[in-house]
Scaffold this motif. Structure first.
Motif, PDB file in Angstrom:
ATOM      1  N   GLY A  29      31.760  54.427  42.723  1.00 10.00           N
ATOM      2  CA  GLY A  29      32.289  53.628  41.930  1.00 10.00           C
ATOM      3  C   GLY A  29      33.218  53.464  42.144  1.00 10.00           C
ATOM      4  N   SER A  30      33.952  53.892  42.488  1.00  8.43           N
ATOM      5  CA  SER A  30      35.221  53.290  42.657  1.00  8.43           C
ATOM      6  C   SER A  30      35.265  52.209  42.776  1.00  8.43           C
ATOM      7  CB  SER A  30      36.427  53.965  43.258  1.00  8.43           C
ATOM      8  OG  SER A  30      35.946  54.364  44.203  1.00  8.43           O
ATOM      9  N   ASN A  31      34.253  51.587  43.984  1.00  6.02           N
ATOM     10  CA  ASN A  31      34.321  50.042  44.491  1.00  6.02           C
ATOM     11  C   ASN A  31      33.302  49.092  43.349  1.00  6.02           C
ATOM     12  OD1 ASN A  31      35.799  51.185  46.533  1.00  6.02           O
ATOM     13  ND2 ASN A  31      33.795  51.656  48.287  1.00  6.02           N
ATOM     14  N   THR A  32      32.431  49.893  43.057  1.00 10.06           N
ATOM     15  CA  THR A  32      31.017  49.475  42.655  1.00 10.06           C
ATOM     16  C   THR A  32      32.736  48.299  41.024  1.00 10.06           C
ATOM     17  OG1 THR A  32      29.550  50.026  43.053  1.00 10.06           O
ATOM     18  CG2 THR A  32      29.727  49.105  41.025  1.00 10.06           C
ATOM     19  N   ARG A  33      33.376  50.031  40.390  1.00 10.19           N
ATOM     20  CA  ARG A  33      34.422  48.883  39.438  1.00 10.19           C
ATOM     21  C   ARG A  33      34.782  47.961  40.037  1.00 10.19           C
ATOM     22  NH1 ARG A  33      34.184  54.552  38.439  1.00 10.19           N
ATOM     23  NH2 ARG A  33      36.082  54.312  39.491  1.00 10.19           N
ATOM     24  N   LYS A  34      35.876  48.187  41.345  1.00 11.26           N
ATOM     25  CA  LYS A  34      36.962  47.019  41.984  1.00 11.26           C
ATOM     26  C   LYS A  34      35.748  45.522  41.983  1.00 11.26           C
ATOM     27  CE  LYS A  34      39.796  45.724  45.435  1.00 11.26           C
ATOM     28  NZ  LYS A  34      39.767  44.516  45.821  1.00 11.26           N
ATOM     29  N   LYS A  35      34.664  45.482  42.904  1.00 16.11           N
ATOM     30  CA  LYS A  35      33.766  44.788  42.293  1.00 16.11           C
ATOM     31  C   LYS A  35      33.451  43.738  41.211  1.00 16.11           C
ATOM     32  CE  LYS A  35      31.358  45.708  47.233  1.00 16.11           C
ATOM     33  NZ  LYS A  35      30.080  46.601  47.386  1.00 16.11           N
ATOM     34  N   ILE A  36      33.240  44.770  39.960  1.00 14.26           N
ATOM     35  CA  ILE A  36      32.713  44.470  39.022  1.00 14.26           C
ATOM     36  C   ILE A  36      34.217  43.769  38.829  1.00 14.26           C
ATOM     37  CG2 ILE A  36      32.634  44.688  36.309  1.00 14.26           C
ATOM     38  CD1 ILE A  36      30.490  46.920  37.556  1.00 14.26           C
ATOM     39  N   LYS A  37      35.293  43.795  38.602  1.00 15.94           N
ATOM     40  CA  LYS A  37      36.600  43.538  38.070  1.00 15.94           C
ATOM     41  C   LYS A  37      36.666  42.371  38.465  1.00 15.94           C
ATOM     42  CE  LYS A  37      41.366  44.943  37.855  1.00 15.94           C
ATOM     43  NZ  LYS A  37      42.801  45.394  38.269  1.00 15.94           N
ATOM     44  N   ASP A  38      36.697  42.341  39.991  1.00 12.80           N
ATOM     45  CA  ASP A  38      37.163  41.545  41.063  1.00 12.80           C
ATOM     46  C   ASP A  38      36.316  39.509  40.431  1.00 12.80           C
ATOM     47  OD1 ASP A  38      38.774  42.252  42.078  1.00 12.80           O
ATOM     48  OD2 ASP A  38      38.191  42.457  44.104  1.00 12.80           O
ATOM     49  N   LYS A  39      34.595  40.020  41.001  1.00  9.53           N
ATOM     50  CA  LYS A  39      33.514  38.816  40.655  1.00  9.53           C
ATOM     51  C   LYS A  39      33.982  38.649  38.660  1.00  9.53           C
ATOM     52  CE  LYS A  39      31.115  38.638  43.890  1.00  9.53           C
ATOM     53  NZ  LYS A  39      30.578  36.760  44.427  1.00  9.53           N
ATOM     54  N   SER A  40      34.467  39.428  37.848  1.00  6.95           N
ATOM     55  CA  SER A  40      34.568  39.241  36.065  1.00  6.95           C
ATOM     56  C   SER A  40      35.596  38.253  36.459  1.00  6.95           C
ATOM     57  CB  SER A  40      34.674  40.291  35.873  1.00  6.95           C
ATOM     58  OG  SER A  40      35.784  41.144  35.481  1.00  6.95           O
ATOM     59  N   LYS A  41      36.850  38.242  37.310  1.00  2.00           N
ATOM     60  CA  LYS A  41      37.939  37.706  37.320  1.00  2.00           C
ATOM     61  C   LYS A  41      37.917  36.302  38.313  1.00  2.00           C
ATOM     62  CE  LYS A  41      43.120  37.057  38.782  1.00  2.00           C
ATOM     63  NZ  LYS A  41      42.763  36.016  38.102  1.00  2.00           N
ATOM     64  N   ASP A  42      36.824  36.199  39.268  1.00  5.24           N
ATOM     65  CA  ASP A  42      36.416  35.210  39.472  1.00  5.24           C
ATOM     66  C   ASP A  42      35.395  33.858  38.510  1.00  5.24           C
ATOM     67  OD1 ASP A  42      37.441  35.720  41.810  1.00  5.24           O
ATOM     68  OD2 ASP A  42      35.944  36.707  42.487  1.00  5.24           O
ATOM     69  N   TYR A  43      34.820  34.742  38.132  1.00  7.43           N
ATOM     70  CA  TYR A  43      33.901  33.789  37.033  1.00  7.43           C
ATOM     71  C   TYR A  43      34.373  33.497  35.847  1.00  7.43           C
ATOM     72  CZ  TYR A  43      29.281  35.059  39.269  1.00  7.43           C
ATOM     73  OH  TYR A  43      28.219  35.509  40.146  1.00  7.43           O
ATOM     74  N   SER A  44      35.549  34.336  34.869  1.00  9.11           N
ATOM     75  CA  SER A  44      36.645  33.624  34.286  1.00  9.11           C
ATOM     76  C   SER A  44      37.310  32.725  34.620  1.00  9.11           C
ATOM     77  CB  SER A  44      37.042  34.617  33.537  1.00  9.11           C
ATOM     78  OG  SER A  44      38.351  34.635  32.976  1.00  9.11           O
ATOM     79  N   ASP A  45      37.347  33.100  35.941  1.00 11.07           N
ATOM     80  CA  ASP A  45      38.150  31.745  36.395  1.00 11.07           C
ATOM     81  C   ASP A  45      37.678  30.094  36.052  1.00 11.07           C
ATOM     82  OD1 ASP A  45      41.039  33.182  36.155  1.00 11.07           O
ATOM     83  OD2 ASP A  45      40.265  32.848  38.723  1.00 11.07           O
ATOM     84  N   ASN A  46      36.366  30.476  36.897  1.00  7.92           N
ATOM     85  CA  ASN A  46      35.164  29.562  36.763  1.00  7.92           C
ATOM     86  C   ASN A  46      35.274  28.672  35.891  1.00  7.92           C
ATOM     87  OD1 ASN A  46      33.260  27.316  38.458  1.00  7.92           O
ATOM     88  ND2 ASN A  46      32.167  28.865  38.616  1.00  7.92           N
ATOM     89  N   LEU A  47      35.012  29.715  35.041  1.00  6.23           N
ATOM     90  CA  LEU A  47      34.699  29.201  33.162  1.00  6.23           C
ATOM     91  C   LEU A  47      35.504  28.290  33.083  1.00  6.23           C
ATOM     92  CD1 LEU A  47      32.449  28.965  31.466  1.00  6.23           C
ATOM     93  CD2 LEU A  47      33.011  31.545  30.656  1.00  6.23           C
ATOM     94  N   LYS A  48      36.992  28.708  32.422  1.00  2.00           N
ATOM     95  CA  LYS A  48      37.906  28.446  32.801  1.00  2.00           C
ATOM     96  C   LYS A  48      38.266  26.853  32.667  1.00  2.00           C
ATOM     97  CE  LYS A  48      43.297  29.304  31.700  1.00  2.00           C
ATOM     98  NZ  LYS A  48      42.557  27.948  32.068  1.00  2.00           N
ATOM     99  N   THR A  49      38.097  26.813  34.467  1.00  2.00           N
ATOM    100  CA  THR A  49      37.835  25.603  34.901  1.00  2.00           C
ATOM    101  C   THR A  49      37.523  24.556  34.840  1.00  2.00           C
ATOM    102  OG1 THR A  49      39.114  26.811  36.787  1.00  2.00           O
ATOM    103  CG2 THR A  49      38.285  24.024  37.307  1.00  2.00           C
TER     104      THR A  49
END
Length: 94
Positions: A29-49
């Motif tokens: 679960g902790s790894n999954t949450r970290k992956k979700i957090k990292d991916k959401s940040k990546d997508y957020s940065d990409n979308l912002k760009t």
């Protein structure tokens, strides 16, 4: 605005697909949450760009349109003054 809506739709679909892939992958679960957090940040940065790029394009196009409008206005004003001066010349000759 249709292109930006399409881009936003594709980005949202990709994010949802990635999220579902991570959620259903066998991991702690902790790894999954970290992956979700990292991916959401990546997508957020990409979308912002992408959004910033769209805004910059719209801004630069708007500035070009304003400058072109000013140039046309000045040309019409110069043409009007030329016609007015010509009319004064014709009037003074009569």
């Amino acid at each position: 605005m249709k292109a930006s809506s399409t881009i936003l739709g594709f980005a949202a679909a990709a994010a949802a697909g990635a999220l579902l892939g991570v959620l259903f992958a066998p991991d702690k679960g902790s790894n999954t949450r970290k992956k979700i957090k990292d991916k959401s940040k990546d997508y957020s940065d990409n979308l912002k760009t992408k959004f910033d790029g769209i805004v910059n394009t719209i801004s630069s196009n708007g500035k070009e349109i304003i400058e072109e409008g000013k140039a046309k206005f000045n040309q019409v004003k110069d043409d009007f003054n030329a016609v007015k001066d010509e009319a004064k010349t014709v009037k003074s000759n009569y």
